[in-house]
Design a protein around this motif. Structure first.
Motif, PDB file in Angstrom:
ATOM      1  N   ILE A 200       0.957  -1.302  -0.001  1.00 16.94           N
ATOM      2  CA  ILE A 200       0.038  -0.036  -0.006  1.00 16.94           C
ATOM      3  C   ILE A 200       0.994   1.353   0.029  1.00 16.94           C
ATOM      4  CG2 ILE A 200      -2.058  -1.229   1.099  1.00 16.94           C
ATOM      5  CD1 ILE A 200      -1.149   0.467   3.865  1.00 16.94           C
ATOM      6  N   GLY A 201       0.160   2.430  -0.388  1.00 11.93           N
ATOM      7  CA  GLY A 201       0.970   3.593  -0.113  1.00 11.93           C
ATOM      8  C   GLY A 201       2.070   3.706  -1.112  1.00 11.93           C
ATOM      9  N   ASP A 202       3.422   4.452  -0.410  1.00  7.08           N
ATOM     10  CA  ASP A 202       4.438   4.621  -1.383  1.00  7.08           C
ATOM     11  C   ASP A 202       5.402   3.461  -1.899  1.00  7.08           C
ATOM     12  OD1 ASP A 202       4.115   7.442  -1.353  1.00  7.08           O
ATOM     13  OD2 ASP A 202       5.564   7.775   0.013  1.00  7.08           O
ATOM     14  N   ALA A 203       5.109   2.554  -1.077  1.00 16.09           N
ATOM     15  CA  ALA A 203       5.679   1.222  -1.579  1.00 16.09           C
ATOM     16  C   ALA A 203       5.168   0.471  -2.743  1.00 16.09           C
ATOM     17  CB  ALA A 203       5.343  -0.029  -0.437  1.00 16.09           C
ATOM     18  N   ALA A 204       3.733   0.850  -2.831  1.00 16.85           N
ATOM     19  CA  ALA A 204       3.145   0.258  -4.056  1.00 16.85           C
ATOM     20  C   ALA A 204       3.201   1.355  -5.230  1.00 16.85           C
ATOM     21  CB  ALA A 204       1.653   0.220  -3.842  1.00 16.85           C
ATOM     22  N   HIS A 205       3.314   2.534  -5.100  1.00 16.85           N
ATOM     23  CA  HIS A 205       3.055   3.657  -6.212  1.00 16.85           C
ATOM     24  C   HIS A 205       3.577   4.804  -5.711  1.00 16.85           C
ATOM     25  CE1 HIS A 205      -0.309   4.751  -3.784  1.00 16.85           C
ATOM     26  NE2 HIS A 205      -0.865   3.443  -3.848  1.00 16.85           N
ATOM     27  N   LEU A 206       5.009   4.887  -5.508  1.00 19.24           N
ATOM     28  CA  LEU A 206       5.605   6.153  -5.221  1.00 19.24           C
ATOM     29  C   LEU A 206       5.391   7.125  -6.382  1.00 19.24           C
ATOM     30  CD1 LEU A 206       7.562   7.659  -3.364  1.00 19.24           C
ATOM     31  CD2 LEU A 206       9.252   6.597  -4.471  1.00 19.24           C
ATOM     32  N   MET A 207       4.671   8.436  -5.863  1.00 22.26           N
ATOM     33  CA  MET A 207       4.712   9.353  -6.954  1.00 22.26           C
ATOM     34  C   MET A 207       5.233  10.689  -6.354  1.00 22.26           C
ATOM     35  SD  MET A 207       0.427   8.757  -7.476  1.00 22.26           S
ATOM     36  CE  MET A 207       0.102   8.337  -5.678  1.00 22.26           C
ATOM     37  N   PRO A 208       5.394  11.663  -7.317  1.00 23.85           N
ATOM     38  CA  PRO A 208       5.989  12.924  -6.762  1.00 23.85           C
ATOM     39  C   PRO A 208       4.872  13.373  -5.846  1.00 23.85           C
ATOM     40  CG  PRO A 208       5.979  12.825  -9.279  1.00 23.85           C
ATOM     41  CD  PRO A 208       5.073  11.675  -8.894  1.00 23.85           C
ATOM     42  N   PRO A 209       5.514  14.342  -4.904  1.00 22.63           N
ATOM     43  CA  PRO A 209       4.538  14.771  -3.868  1.00 22.63           C
ATOM     44  C   PRO A 209       4.030  15.795  -4.150  1.00 22.63           C
ATOM     45  CG  PRO A 209       6.972  15.711  -3.767  1.00 22.63           C
ATOM     46  CD  PRO A 209       7.035  14.703  -4.904  1.00 22.63           C
ATOM     47  N   VAL A 210       2.657  15.816  -5.003  1.00 19.56           N
ATOM     48  CA  VAL A 210       2.114  17.110  -5.436  1.00 19.56           C
ATOM     49  C   VAL A 210       0.378  16.984  -4.645  1.00 19.56           C
ATOM     50  CG1 VAL A 210       3.157  17.247  -7.701  1.00 19.56           C
ATOM     51  CG2 VAL A 210       1.267  15.643  -7.349  1.00 19.56           C
ATOM     52  N   GLY A 211       0.481  16.133  -3.596  1.00 23.21           N
ATOM     53  CA  GLY A 211      -0.708  16.283  -2.601  1.00 23.21           C
ATOM     54  C   GLY A 211      -1.420  15.089  -2.778  1.00 23.21           C
ATOM     55  N   GLU A 212      -1.052  13.846  -3.517  1.00 29.38           N
ATOM     56  CA  GLU A 212      -1.766  12.686  -3.552  1.00 29.38           C
ATOM     57  C   GLU A 212      -1.252  11.503  -2.695  1.00 29.38           C
ATOM     58  OE1 GLU A 212      -4.820  11.982  -4.797  1.00 29.38           O
ATOM     59  OE2 GLU A 212      -5.243  13.643  -5.908  1.00 29.38           O
ATOM     60  N   GLY A 213      -0.026  11.604  -2.365  1.00 30.22           N
ATOM     61  CA  GLY A 213       0.470  10.400  -1.893  1.00 30.22           C
ATOM     62  C   GLY A 213       0.011  10.094  -0.471  1.00 30.22           C
ATOM     63  N   ALA A 214      -0.142  10.784   0.477  1.00 35.86           N
ATOM     64  CA  ALA A 214      -0.796  10.269   1.880  1.00 35.86           C
ATOM     65  C   ALA A 214      -2.302  10.068   1.687  1.00 35.86           C
ATOM     66  CB  ALA A 214      -0.636  11.358   2.755  1.00 35.86           C
ATOM     67  N   ASN A 215      -2.993  10.923   0.658  1.00 39.94           N
ATOM     68  CA  ASN A 215      -4.337  10.676   0.514  1.00 39.94           C
ATOM     69  C   ASN A 215      -4.544   8.948  -0.040  1.00 39.94           C
ATOM     70  OD1 ASN A 215      -6.336  12.959   1.140  1.00 39.94           O
ATOM     71  ND2 ASN A 215      -4.378  13.858   0.305  1.00 39.94           N
ATOM     72  N   GLN A 216      -3.814   8.787  -1.082  1.00 39.96           N
ATOM     73  CA  GLN A 216      -3.840   7.496  -1.556  1.00 39.96           C
ATOM     74  C   GLN A 216      -3.557   6.379  -0.751  1.00 39.96           C
ATOM     75  OE1 GLN A 216      -5.706   7.035  -4.531  1.00 39.96           O
ATOM     76  NE2 GLN A 216      -6.135   9.283  -4.335  1.00 39.96           N
ATOM     77  N   ALA A 217      -2.411   6.375   0.078  1.00 39.81           N
ATOM     78  CA  ALA A 217      -1.911   5.799   1.057  1.00 39.81           C
ATOM     79  C   ALA A 217      -3.116   5.391   1.933  1.00 39.81           C
ATOM     80  CB  ALA A 217      -0.553   5.917   1.744  1.00 39.81           C
ATOM     81  N   MET A 218      -3.703   6.124   2.424  1.00 41.92           N
ATOM     82  CA  MET A 218      -4.805   5.944   3.437  1.00 41.92           C
ATOM     83  C   MET A 218      -6.133   5.201   2.861  1.00 41.92           C
ATOM     84  SD  MET A 218      -4.425   9.659   5.504  1.00 41.92           S
ATOM     85  CE  MET A 218      -5.871   9.023   6.782  1.00 41.92           C
ATOM     86  N   LEU A 219      -6.425   5.614   1.653  1.00 47.02           N
ATOM     87  CA  LEU A 219      -7.487   4.821   0.708  1.00 47.02           C
ATOM     88  C   LEU A 219      -7.019   3.573   0.492  1.00 47.02           C
ATOM     89  CD1 LEU A 219     -10.071   5.207  -0.444  1.00 47.02           C
ATOM     90  CD2 LEU A 219      -9.409   6.007  -2.651  1.00 47.02           C
ATOM     91  N   ASP A 220      -5.791   3.153   0.043  1.00 45.51           N
ATOM     92  CA  ASP A 220      -5.392   1.872   0.054  1.00 45.51           C
ATOM     93  C   ASP A 220      -5.662   1.128   1.043  1.00 45.51           C
ATOM     94  OD1 ASP A 220      -4.459   2.644  -2.632  1.00 45.51           O
ATOM     95  OD2 ASP A 220      -2.189   2.623  -1.805  1.00 45.51           O
TER      96      ASP A 220
END
Length: 367
Positions: A286-306
């Motif tokens: 889940i999160g950055d381990a699964a789909h590390l993205m540039p820090p433009v506001g989605e990383g933590a949000n998508q990690a929590m939704l994962d």
């Protein structure tokens, strides 16, 4: 079903909380010695469709609203001369948009919602080995071991668990340097007024000077630059950073001058857009381990939704965790692909020769 979660960041803790609400025990293995071992960074704007949705699944909406700062959603974008290009002011007290919350406050909210023994501190995972009968043997720094039936990698950008599923490599996409202005209202009132209650972006050619207000009375300053071959030590002094902004208005470079002495530079990396893996029994990411993205506001949000979606899938199909994991992964891959693509394009837009015009156009059309 014994579930091990490698990594006690926002994604790992959200997963543990969702599972706990469904009566499923999980242990979070975290490398840090305690919750207060280091600063957790700046603030996050939690999106209704992802981060806030995950907190609702975790039963923590009330706690979030008591700790969030809707006024922190104020966002001003200026050019190097200090001219305002965009100024978004939220409705006072409204949670209808993307209210800001300090990362430390959000992490504490999640930690406080878990049983005291749910997090094993000082446990840095260094290896995971499949067991003959299924599940995983876990080895931690220092040599101690444990085992589990299901292993979830929530261990961030340099995930150990990721290598068990994919050989996708990260690439260097930007350089970021950070410093803090403490007690800003008393020590630097002009800077405090410039930043306001939320976020300030100063957008130039191939570089951004940004600042955000933190709930403890400090301001966090970040400098974003295009990926370069220069060593990180080049960016470890305020003098070196000031040299990068020659000709900028002094009211803006005051953000650097007012900073405390410590400058923390780091390389920003990202995984390829569309990266995925073939399923393997008893393991997922889940999160950055699964789909590390540039820090433009989605990383933590998508990690929590994962975390929320994986937790719900495991609770709904506890008798067949591998089927639950497969269902989660297919849905996650489909959801993340356009978000990762957008994040990569946004990163390139913000660090380009035409960034000021492009960013102004983007935020004017979509606040």
């Amino acid at each position: 079903m014994r579930i091990a979660i490698a990594g006690g960041g926002l994604g790992g803790l959200t997963l543990a909380r969702v599972l706990h609400r469904h009566g499923i025990e999980a242990v979070v293995y975290e490398r840090e010695p305690s919750r207060s071992a280091r600063s957790q960074g700046g603030t996050l704007d939690l999106h209704p469709e992802s981060g806030q949705r995950a907190l609702a699944e975790a039963g923590l909406t009330g706690g979030f609203r008591s700790r969030a700062r809707p006024e922190g959603e104020e966002h001003r974008i200026v050019d190097p001369a200090g001219r305002t290009l965009v100024h978004h002011t939220p409705q006072p007290g409204s949670f209808a948009g993307r209210p800001e919350i300090d990362r430390s406050a959000l992490r504490d909210l999640l930690l406080d919602s878990l049983p005291g023994d749910a997090v094993a501190w000082r446990h840095r995972l260094v290896a995971a080995t499949p067991r003959p009968g299924g599940g995983w043997e876990l080895t931690f720094d220092g040599g101690h071991t444990s085992d589990c039936d299901v292993l979830v990698g929530a261990d961030g950008a340099r995930s150990v668990v990721r290598s068990l599923l994919t050989d996708a490599a990260t690439s260097y996409v930007a350089t970021f340097a950070e410093l803090t202005i403490s007690d800003v209202d008393r020590r630097h009132p002009d800077v405090a007024e410039l930043v306001g209650p939320g976020n300030l972006w100063c957008v130039g050619v191939n570089q951004i000077l940004a600042a955000q207000r933190i709930g403890d009375g400090s301001v966090r300053v970040g400098i974003s630059l295009r990926a370069e071959d220069r060593p990180l030590d080049t960016f470890r002094s305020k003098g070196a950073l000031l040299d990068l902004f020659g000709g900028w208005d002094r009211s803006l470079t005051a953000l650097i001058e007012a900073g405390d002495d410590t400058v923390t530079p780091r390389r920003i990396e990202a995984m390829p857009v569309g990266a995925r893996w073939s399923g393997r029994p008893g393991i997922t990411l889940i999160g950055d381990a699964a789909h590390l993205m540039p820090p433009v506001g989605e990383g933590a949000n998508q990690a929590m939704l994962d975390a929320a979606e994986l937790g719900r899938a495991l609770a709904a199909d506890a008798a067949d965790p591998d089927a639950a994991i497969r269902a989660y992964e297919e849905a996650m891959f489909a959801r993340i692909h356009p978000i990762a693509d957008m994040s990569a394009r946004a990163q390139a837009m913000m660090l380009s020769p035409t960034a000021a015009a492009d960013v102004t156009r983007f935020f004017s059309a979509r606040p």
